[in-house]
Design an enzyme around this catalytic site. Structure first.
Site, PDB file in Angstrom:
ATOM      1  N   GLU A  33       0.815  -1.215   0.000  1.00 48.95           N
ATOM      2  CA  GLU A  33       0.000   0.000   0.000  1.00 48.95           C
ATOM      3  C   GLU A  33       0.844   1.259   0.000  1.00 48.95           C
ATOM      4  O   GLU A  33       1.926   1.286   0.562  1.00 48.95           O
ATOM      5  CB  GLU A  33      -0.827   0.065   1.282  1.00 48.95           C
ATOM      6  CG  GLU A  33      -1.833  -1.022   1.408  1.00 48.95           C
ATOM      7  CD  GLU A  33      -2.445  -1.023   2.792  1.00 48.95           C
ATOM      8  OE1 GLU A  33      -2.495   0.049   3.429  1.00 48.95           O
ATOM      9  OE2 GLU A  33      -2.839  -2.105   3.227  1.00 48.95           O
ATOM     10  N   CYS A  54       2.928   8.431   1.546  1.00 49.13           N
ATOM     11  CA  CYS A  54       3.350   7.439   2.534  1.00 49.13           C
ATOM     12  C   CYS A  54       3.647   6.134   1.797  1.00 49.13           C
ATOM     13  O   CYS A  54       2.794   5.629   1.075  1.00 49.13           O
ATOM     14  CB  CYS A  54       2.242   7.255   3.563  1.00 49.13           C
ATOM     15  SG  CYS A  54       2.596   5.967   4.763  1.00 49.13           S
ATOM     16  N   CYS A  61       5.070  -7.323   7.460  1.00 47.36           N
ATOM     17  CA  CYS A  61       6.062  -6.865   8.433  1.00 47.36           C
ATOM     18  C   CYS A  61       6.277  -7.966   9.471  1.00 47.36           C
ATOM     19  O   CYS A  61       5.312  -8.578   9.924  1.00 47.36           O
ATOM     20  CB  CYS A  61       5.578  -5.587   9.124  1.00 47.36           C
ATOM     21  SG  CYS A  61       6.780  -4.902  10.289  1.00 47.36           S
ATOM     22  N   CYS A  71       3.793  -5.721  16.020  1.00 47.51           N
ATOM     23  CA  CYS A  71       3.313  -4.770  17.024  1.00 47.51           C
ATOM     24  C   CYS A  71       1.814  -5.059  17.213  1.00 47.51           C
ATOM     25  O   CYS A  71       1.090  -5.278  16.239  1.00 47.51           O
ATOM     26  CB  CYS A  71       3.539  -3.332  16.556  1.00 47.51           C
ATOM     27  SG  CYS A  71       5.298  -2.953  16.336  1.00 47.51           S
ATOM     28  N   CYS A 109      -2.291   2.111   8.160  1.00 48.95           N
ATOM     29  CA  CYS A 109      -1.373   0.982   8.029  1.00 48.95           C
ATOM     30  C   CYS A 109      -1.993  -0.410   7.888  1.00 48.95           C
ATOM     31  O   CYS A 109      -2.621  -0.919   8.790  1.00 48.95           O
ATOM     32  CB  CYS A 109      -0.517   1.007   9.286  1.00 48.95           C
ATOM     33  SG  CYS A 109       0.990   0.159   9.109  1.00 48.95           S
TER      34      CYS A 109
HETATM   35  N1  SAH Z   1       7.888  -0.008  11.011  1.00 51.90           N
HETATM   36  C1  SAH Z   1       7.993   1.411  11.021  1.00 51.90           C
HETATM   37  C2  SAH Z   1       7.212   2.117   9.938  1.00 51.90           C
HETATM   38  C3  SAH Z   1       5.798   1.637   9.675  1.00 51.90           C
HETATM   39  S1  SAH Z   1       4.576   1.997  10.895  1.00 51.90           S
HETATM   40  C4  SAH Z   1       7.588   1.929  12.406  1.00 51.90           C
HETATM   41  O1  SAH Z   1       7.086   1.156  13.187  1.00 51.90           O
HETATM   42  O2  SAH Z   1       7.807   3.094  12.681  1.00 51.90           O
HETATM   43  C5  SAH Z   1       4.276   3.711  10.805  1.00 51.90           C
HETATM   44  C6  SAH Z   1       3.488   4.219  11.990  1.00 51.90           C
HETATM   45  O3  SAH Z   1       2.108   3.829  11.935  1.00 51.90           O
HETATM   46  C7  SAH Z   1       4.037   3.702  13.287  1.00 51.90           C
HETATM   47  O4  SAH Z   1       4.249   4.712  14.224  1.00 51.90           O
HETATM   48  C8  SAH Z   1       2.948   2.734  13.695  1.00 51.90           C
HETATM   49  O5  SAH Z   1       2.964   2.480  15.026  1.00 51.90           O
HETATM   50  C9  SAH Z   1       1.685   3.445  13.218  1.00 51.90           C
HETATM   51  N2  SAH Z   1       0.496   2.589  13.214  1.00 51.90           N
HETATM   52  C10 SAH Z   1       0.426   1.278  12.950  1.00 51.90           C
HETATM   53  N3  SAH Z   1      -0.829   0.815  13.091  1.00 51.90           N
HETATM   54  C11 SAH Z   1      -1.605   1.860  13.444  1.00 51.90           C
HETATM   55  C12 SAH Z   1      -3.009   2.019  13.726  1.00 51.90           C
HETATM   56  N4  SAH Z   1      -3.855   0.997  13.654  1.00 51.90           N
HETATM   57  N5  SAH Z   1      -3.429   3.249  14.053  1.00 51.90           N
HETATM   58  C13 SAH Z   1      -2.581   4.287  14.100  1.00 51.90           C
HETATM   59  N6  SAH Z   1      -1.266   4.213  13.847  1.00 51.90           N
HETATM   60  C14 SAH Z   1      -0.779   3.009  13.523  1.00 51.90           C
END
Ligand code: SAH
Length: 353
Positions: free
Chosen positions: A93, A106, A113, A117, A336
Site C-alpha cells: 500500500e 506514505c 512486516c 506490534c 497501516c
Molecule cells: N515499522 C515502522 C514504519 C511503519 S509503521 C515503524 O514502526 O515506525 C508507521 C506508523 O504507523 C508507526 O508509528 C505505527 O505504530 C503506526 N500505526 C500502525 N498501526 C496503526 C493504527 N492501527 N493506528 C494508528 N497508527 C498506527
C-alpha cells in the site's frame, strides 16, 4: 514473465556501468538516470535525447516498469489509497495525502512486516518479503504522476507497511534517489523514515552521506509496557533507542519525532503522559500523538477525545513539543495495513478514472 532487468530502480553507478557495457560514454548513464527519476518517463522510447541505436540497445536488455496499481480509492478528504500488485503477486500500500500547505506520500518498504506490534494490522497480517528498490521508488513515481499539478513541494514518509531498517540496502538506495536533486528532488528534511529503532541499522544510517529526517515509534513511556505492545523491545530496548535517536544527525530544518499511538485505557492515561515527560524532558525532538485507527482485527480501542486532550496538555505544559495526528482517509481504511487486509475481503470502491 519478461526476463529483462528493470531499468527503473538502478542507481546512477549501475546505469553508467550498464551504458558503458553497451559501448556508450559514461554521461549516457547520467542522462538515463535523469529520464528515469527526474522526468520520470514511462518508456525508454521517451528518452528523446538518446540516439535511436542507444535506446534500442537499452531496450534489448532492459524493461522500464513501475509497479501495477491494483486498486485506488479516494476518501472524502482527498486522501487516495493505492494498492500495488507486484510481479510475484505480493500486494503493498501507499497513500497520497493532500493538505493545504503541503502534500505527502506514505510508502511501504516490505510486503507485510515481521515485527508484530500488537496494534498494527500489517504485523497482524504477517510478513512476506523485502521490497526491491524499483518497488519502493515506483510507489512514489506513481503517486506523483497521478496527483493533480500543484505548486507545492512533496513530503515523503516511510511509514507504510514494513520496517524500513530491516530492508536497509534497498531502502537506502531508494532514499538516495529520492533525495537527489537530479533524481526525485525531495528535500531531506521532507523525507521522514519511521522506525521502531533497529539499532545496528540506525547506526549505519547515521553515517550515510545524505540522511532523511527520523521518526521513532515509541508508543509506550516505559520498557514493560512497550514490550507488551512491541515485541522488538526485547531486542532493542527503549533507553538505547532514544539515546541513538538523540545522536542522529537530523537534516537542516528537520526534527526527531517520537510517534505515540494512543490506545484506549492501555497507554493513554495521565500517568503515562507524565512518564513520557520524564523520559523525554530536556531532549531534542517532538512527540506526535496518533489516536489509534481501530479495525476489527485490532484488539484495542481508539482513545476518547478527552483522553487525547489531557495527554497532549500534560506534554505541552511540560514544554514538550507535541502534535496530534488528524485522522485521514478513515472512510477508505487508509491506516497501516488496512487496504491490504481488505483486499482479501470484498473490494473497496475503485476510483473512477
Ligand atoms: N515499522 C515502522 C514504519 C511503519 S509503521 C515503524 O514502526 O515506525 C508507521 C506508523 O504507523 C508507526 O508509528 C505505527 O505504530 C503506526 N500505526 C500502525 N498501526 C496503526 C493504527 N492501527 N493506528 C494508528 N497508527 C498506527
Amino acid at each position: 514473465m519478461d526476463a529483462r532487468t528493470n531499468l527503473f530502480g538502478l542507481s546512477r553507478e549501475q546505469l553508467v556501468a550498464a551504458l558503458t557495457a553497451q559501448g556508450e560514454p559514461a554521461y549516457r548513464g547520467a542522462q538515463v538516470y535523469r529520464w528515469l527519476y527526474r522526468k520520470r518517463v514511462r518508456a525508454i522510447a521517451e528518452m528523446s535525447d538518446l540516439p535511436k541505436p542507444v535506446r534500442d540497445g537499452i531496450h534489448d536488455a532492459y524493461v522500464l516498469r513501475w509497479p501495477d496499481v491494483a486498486e485506488r480509492s479516494q476518501s472524502f478528504d482527498g486522501t487516495v489509497k493505492y494498492l500495488f500488485r507486484l510481479q510475484d503477486g505480493a500486494t503493498i500500500e501507499s497513500v497520497y495525502i493532500p493538505e493545504t500547505s503541503r502534500r505527502t506520500i506514505c510508502i511501504s518498504t516490505q510486503a507485510g512486516c515481521p515485527l508484530k506490534c500488537a496494534f498494527c494490522l500489517t504485523g497482524i497480517a504477517g510478513y512476506q518479503r523485502n521490497l526491491k528498490v524499483d518497488e519502493i521508488l515506483g510507489q512514489v513515481a506513481t503517486v506523483m504522476a497521478e496527483a493533480p499539478a500543484r505548486d507545492q513541494g512533496w513530503n515523503v514518509v516511510v511509514m507504510g507497511m514494513g520496517e524500513p531498517l530491516l530492508n536497509y540496502d534497498a531502502t537506502v538506495a531508494a532514499l538516495r534517489v529520492l533525495m537527489d536533486p537530479d533524481g526525485f528532488g525531495v528535500v531531506p528534511k521532507r523525507l521522514t523514515l519511521s522506525t521502531v529503532g533497529i539499532l545496528p541499522a540506525l547506526e549505519k544510517l547515521m553515517k550515510e552521506p545524505v540522511r532523511p529526517n527520523l521518526a521513532i515509534s515509541l508508543h509506550a513511556p516505559n520498557a514493560t509496557l512497550r514490550r507488551e505492545l512491541m515485541p522488538i523491545e526485547a531486542k532493542y530496548p527503549l533507553p538505547d533507542v532514544i539515546e541513538a535517536a538523540q545522536r542522529y544527525p537530523i537534516p537542516r530544518g528537520g526534527a526527531v519525532t517520537y510517534e505515540y499511538v494512543l490506545l484506549r485505557g492501555v497507554n493513554d492515561q495521565p500517568a503515562h503522559a507524565r512518564d513520557l515527560v520524564r523520559l523525554l524532558k530536556g531532549r531534542r525532538g517532538k512527540v506526535n500523538l496518533i489516536p489509534l485507527n481501530p479495525a476489527r482485527e485490532i484488539p484495542f480501542g481508539a482513545p476518547t477525545p478527552t483522553a487525547v486532550d489531557a495527554f497532549c496538555r500534560i506534554l505541552a505544559d511540560a514544554r514538550i513539543m507535541v502534535s496530534v495526528r488528524r485522522p485521514r482517509g478513515q472512510d477508505i481504511l487508509a491506516a497501516c495495513g488496512q487496504l491490504h487486509l481488505q483486499d482479501r475481503a470484498p473490494a473497496a470502491a475503485p476510483l473512477p478514472s
